[in-house]
Scaffold this motif. Structure first.
Motif, mmCIF file in Angstrom:
data_model
loop_
_atom_site.group_PDB
_atom_site.id
_atom_site.type_symbol
_atom_site.label_atom_id
_atom_site.label_comp_id
_atom_site.label_asym_id
_atom_site.label_seq_id
_atom_site.Cartn_x
_atom_site.Cartn_y
_atom_site.Cartn_z
ATOM 1 N N TRP A 49 0.777 -1.118 0.070
ATOM 2 C CA TRP A 49 -0.029 0.058 0.053
ATOM 3 C C TRP A 49 0.820 1.173 -0.018
ATOM 4 O O TRP A 49 0.461 2.182 -0.776
ATOM 5 C CB TRP A 49 -0.710 0.093 1.015
ATOM 6 C CG TRP A 49 -1.636 1.246 1.481
ATOM 7 C CD1 TRP A 49 -1.390 2.112 2.431
ATOM 8 C CD2 TRP A 49 -2.605 1.968 0.847
ATOM 9 N NE1 TRP A 49 -2.081 3.208 2.320
ATOM 10 C CE2 TRP A 49 -2.805 3.034 1.172
ATOM 11 C CE3 TRP A 49 -2.962 1.690 -0.445
ATOM 12 C CZ2 TRP A 49 -3.721 4.250 0.800
ATOM 13 C CZ3 TRP A 49 -4.131 2.662 -1.115
ATOM 14 C CH2 TRP A 49 -4.434 3.836 -0.475
ATOM 15 N N GLN A 50 1.862 1.397 0.626
ATOM 16 C CA GLN A 50 2.784 2.305 0.845
ATOM 17 C C GLN A 50 3.350 2.559 -0.497
ATOM 18 O O GLN A 50 3.984 3.801 -0.911
ATOM 19 C CB GLN A 50 3.951 2.100 1.840
ATOM 20 C CG GLN A 50 3.410 1.947 3.251
ATOM 21 C CD GLN A 50 2.730 3.009 3.648
ATOM 22 O OE1 GLN A 50 3.216 4.059 3.933
ATOM 23 N NE2 GLN A 50 1.347 2.949 3.691
ATOM 24 N N ALA A 51 3.739 1.583 -1.280
ATOM 25 C CA ALA A 51 4.128 1.674 -2.722
ATOM 26 C C ALA A 51 3.242 2.319 -3.711
ATOM 27 O O ALA A 51 3.761 3.246 -4.466
ATOM 28 C CB ALA A 51 4.773 0.304 -3.170
ATOM 29 N N VAL A 52 2.268 2.161 -3.522
ATOM 30 C CA VAL A 52 1.178 2.563 -4.619
ATOM 31 C C VAL A 52 0.250 3.797 -4.080
ATOM 32 O O VAL A 52 -0.501 4.455 -4.842
ATOM 33 C CB VAL A 52 0.002 1.368 -4.978
ATOM 34 C CG1 VAL A 52 0.889 0.053 -5.328
ATOM 35 C CG2 VAL A 52 -0.827 1.094 -3.686
ATOM 36 N N ASN A 53 0.491 4.207 -2.857
ATOM 37 C CA ASN A 53 -0.251 5.254 -2.266
ATOM 38 C C ASN A 53 0.112 6.414 -3.161
ATOM 39 O O ASN A 53 1.219 6.901 -2.972
ATOM 40 C CB ASN A 53 -0.172 5.344 -0.913
ATOM 41 C CG ASN A 53 -0.647 6.660 -0.101
ATOM 42 O OD1 ASN A 53 -1.473 7.087 -0.946
ATOM 43 N ND2 ASN A 53 -0.690 6.560 1.024
ATOM 44 N N ARG A 90 21.894 10.770 8.739
ATOM 45 C CA ARG A 90 22.676 11.797 8.059
ATOM 46 C C ARG A 90 21.988 12.258 7.093
ATOM 47 O O ARG A 90 22.105 13.524 6.787
ATOM 48 C CB ARG A 90 23.900 11.160 7.863
ATOM 49 C CG ARG A 90 24.889 12.369 7.415
ATOM 50 C CD ARG A 90 26.380 11.740 6.991
ATOM 51 N NE ARG A 90 27.221 12.625 6.324
ATOM 52 C CZ ARG A 90 27.980 13.498 6.924
ATOM 53 N NH1 ARG A 90 28.014 13.613 8.387
ATOM 54 N NH2 ARG A 90 28.934 14.273 6.539
ATOM 55 N N ASN A 91 21.440 11.659 6.033
ATOM 56 C CA ASN A 91 20.996 11.967 4.874
ATOM 57 C C ASN A 91 19.454 12.503 4.889
ATOM 58 O O ASN A 91 18.695 12.680 3.965
ATOM 59 C CB ASN A 91 21.396 11.017 3.805
ATOM 60 C CG ASN A 91 22.857 10.808 3.632
ATOM 61 O OD1 ASN A 91 23.396 11.732 3.751
ATOM 62 N ND2 ASN A 91 23.089 9.414 3.384
ATOM 63 N N LEU A 92 18.771 12.242 6.020
ATOM 64 C CA LEU A 92 17.429 12.461 6.269
ATOM 65 C C LEU A 92 16.890 14.049 6.049
ATOM 66 O O LEU A 92 17.448 14.646 6.667
ATOM 67 C CB LEU A 92 16.878 11.972 7.538
ATOM 68 C CG LEU A 92 16.741 10.435 7.933
ATOM 69 C CD1 LEU A 92 15.902 10.192 9.221
ATOM 70 C CD2 LEU A 92 15.894 9.623 6.859
ATOM 71 N N PRO A 93 16.053 14.260 5.185
ATOM 72 C CA PRO A 93 15.631 15.514 5.116
ATOM 73 C C PRO A 93 14.760 15.966 6.218
ATOM 74 O O PRO A 93 14.214 15.060 6.959
ATOM 75 C CB PRO A 93 14.664 15.626 3.766
ATOM 76 C CG PRO A 93 14.208 14.099 3.738
ATOM 77 C CD PRO A 93 15.429 13.408 3.994
ATOM 78 N N SER A 126 19.219 2.207 4.996
ATOM 79 C CA SER A 126 18.699 0.709 5.213
ATOM 80 C C SER A 126 19.681 -0.113 5.925
ATOM 81 O O SER A 126 19.274 -1.127 6.746
ATOM 82 C CB SER A 126 18.511 0.135 3.690
ATOM 83 O OG SER A 126 17.729 1.137 2.941
ATOM 84 N N LEU A 127 20.999 -0.023 5.697
ATOM 85 C CA LEU A 127 21.914 -1.119 6.546
ATOM 86 C C LEU A 127 21.694 -0.401 8.039
ATOM 87 O O LEU A 127 22.009 -1.632 8.879
ATOM 88 C CB LEU A 127 23.246 -0.653 5.700
ATOM 89 C CG LEU A 127 23.578 -1.263 4.427
ATOM 90 C CD1 LEU A 127 24.844 -0.944 3.893
ATOM 91 C CD2 LEU A 127 23.243 -2.542 4.305
ATOM 92 N N LEU A 167 8.579 5.084 1.309
ATOM 93 C CA LEU A 167 9.691 4.039 0.860
ATOM 94 C C LEU A 167 10.846 4.657 0.437
ATOM 95 O O LEU A 167 12.018 3.852 0.365
ATOM 96 C CB LEU A 167 9.055 3.156 0.031
ATOM 97 C CG LEU A 167 7.955 2.251 0.592
ATOM 98 C CD1 LEU A 167 7.383 1.224 -0.295
ATOM 99 C CD2 LEU A 167 8.054 1.410 1.773
ATOM 100 N N SER A 168 10.951 5.928 0.002
ATOM 101 C CA SER A 168 12.013 6.429 -0.653
ATOM 102 C C SER A 168 13.217 6.519 0.525
ATOM 103 O O SER A 168 14.452 6.891 0.247
ATOM 104 C CB SER A 168 11.742 8.209 -1.001
ATOM 105 O OG SER A 168 11.333 8.806 0.034
#
Length: 505
Positions: free
Chosen positions: A247-251, A385-388, A268-269, A259-260
């Motif tokens: 659902w998160q992918a198609v929402n 670190r890379n989160l907006p 992810s790691l 999911l980005s």
């Protein structure tokens, strides 16, 4: 960047509440016998005093992280702190185990409101290239709290009674509220449309999965009631969570879980890494404490004090490591810390014999302190670190959810393994039909000397599981990408309009 003139006082005020809620995940373990006696109940009911808290804590984390983005992390944190503090008072005043369990559910919900906000505030008020020291303090808090819980619990239970493991939260909660209200800035909120199907699917899926894993041993991994089985719940939870991800992918609107976030390799790691840490930190203490108490005859306080070298070294070094990781590639520190933890656990396993001098266990405890210092801050800093800024709450919710799921997995797995190894290493009790790994093993009172060797062997073998899992975490950390130079972070968001209540006095 959201301009905050004094970010460190803001962080310290949040750390007080964060430390308190993490202590409550472990402090009850040493109080279980006293609670059982004081409330005249049985072991199954007492187990739910911890299970209810962990369940109510873990399930809403994705949702509460997103709520912080929508309504502001300060508002959510203060609301959660009020709920947690009042629930702690209710816990201490409970006259029945059922009332205590209900209060622990409310306490867990308060903790779930608070936890993602602490990490989100760090992400938003410290630039990525200066975030390591802040995450060092956050990581030291997380690491030390899990170790201090049993020590503090033993002292309070032995000295004042089980009620005081909850009453002590009330004055701390009041002080924490006043400090956070005055020192934490009111950061810019971001308009989000609420993903109702995502909320329902994530909550149901996490509840089924966490409940099944957490209570599997209680029901011998079989039937719970009627057609409902432990494995049925676990599989159903996985299916519902798969539907949630789909659902998160198609929402096309605004999903609860962007999911980005997972396009960033380090995010992810780091989530895989913190899952292995949650598993190991929860799992390794159980066989070790059982060995100390059942074989070596230690009291709860004495066995908890064996963790003191770990707590002192971890707490002292974590902020230092935090400052270092802003200048070096954190993957080497992280993988080194995780490998050190594995070394310490294998060392403990080798020492677990009935006649080993007790002081020798202080050596791997010290190594665990060095390991913890090199784990928490680098992992959390790498993840964020890379989160907006507008996704800080969502990212913090995911990170803390995976940590809690790892802890639940560790708790469930170590309980199963301990039972299996005890059944294999010890003779069946008198009158039993021959023992076997399927039969629960239990003891009343002190363990007979004749069983010390077999019991020690079973605990030694059990502690190898969390040691192996943390080796996997070390391997994952080796694939962290080198941190990118920070460019334009301060222009990502307009400066926050701080309310007068958020300014420092």
């Amino acid at each position: 960047m959201e301009n905050v003139t004094r970010p460190w006082p803001a962080l310290w005020s949040l750390v007080i509440g964060f430390f308190m809620i993490l202590i409550d995940t472990t402090i009850v373990s040493v109080a279980n016998p006293s609670i059982m006696e004081g409330l005249d109940t049985d072991i199954n009911a007492v187990i739910w005093v911890t299970s209810a808290y962990l369940l109510a804590y873990a399930v809403p984390l994705l949702i509460t992280g997103r709520l912080g983005d929508r309504f502001g992390p300060k508002r959510l944190y203060l609301s959660g702190l009020v709920v947690f503090t009042l629930a702690s008072l209710w816990c201490g005043l409970s006259g029945t185990v059922h009332m205590l369990i209900a209060a622990r559910v409310l306490q867990g919900l308060g903790a779930a409101l608070m936890t993602p906000q602490t990490m989100a505030v760090i992400t938003r008020i410290f630039p990525p290239d200066r975030r390591g020291a802040a995450m060092g303090l956050w990581g030291a808090t997380a690491g030390v709290a899990t170790l201090v819980g049993p020590i503090l619990g033993g002292v309070l239970v032995d000295g004042l009674g089980w009620e005081w493991i909850f009453f002590i939260n009330v004055p701390i909660g009041i002080v924490g509220f006043i400090l956070a209200w005055r020192l934490v800035p009111s950061l810019t909120t971001h308009p989000h449309r609420f993903d109702i199907p995502g909320v329902v699917l994530s909550a149901v899926g996490l509840f089924l999965l966490v409940f099944g894993l957490q209570e599997g041993e209680t029901y011998n991994w079989g039937t719970i009631t009627g057609p409902v089985t432990v494995w049925g719940l676990i599989i159903s939870g996985i299916v519902v969570l798969a539907l949630f991800v789909g659902w998160q992918a198609v929402n096309k609107g605004e999903p609860l879980l962007p999911l980005s976030l997972f396009r960033d390799r380090n995010f992810s790691l780091a989530n895989i890494g913190i899952t292995t840490v949650g598993f190991t930190v929860t799992a390794f203490g159980l066989p070790l404490i059982f060995y100390y108490q059942m074989v070596r005859g230690m009291t709860p306080t004495q066995s908890a004090l064996m963790m003191v070298p770990m707590a002192l070294i971890s707490g002292g070094l974590a902020p230092v490591v935090g400052r270092i990781i802003d200048r070096v590639n954190p993957k080497y520190i992280t993988s080194g810390g995780l490998l050190l933890m594995a070394v310490a656990l294998f060392w403990n396993s080798a020492l677990m014999h009935p006649d080993t001098p007790v002081w020798l266990f202080l050596l791997p405890s010290a190594v665990l302190g060095f390991a913890n210092a090199g784990i928490w801050a680098p992992l959390s800093s790498t993840a964020t670190r890379n989160l907006p800024p507008r996704q800080a709450g969502a990212g913090a919710g995911v990170y803390n959810t995976t940590r809690q799921i790892g802890a639940v997995l560790g708790s469930a797995a170590i309980a199963v393994l301990m039972q299996a190894r005890l059944a294999a290493e010890l003779p069946p009790p008198p009158g039993a039909s021959g023992g076997g790994a399927g039969e629960p093993v239990s003891f009343g009172g002190r363990l007979p000397d004749a069983l010390h060797e077999g019991f020690s062997t079973a605990m030694s073998q059990s502690i190898m599981l969390p040691a192996a899992v943390i080796v996997l975490g070390a391997a994952v950390a080796l694939f962290f990408a080198r941190p990118k130079p920070v460019q334009g972070w301060g222009s990502q968001q307009p400066a926050a309009a701080e309310s007068s209540e958020s300014r420092t006095p």
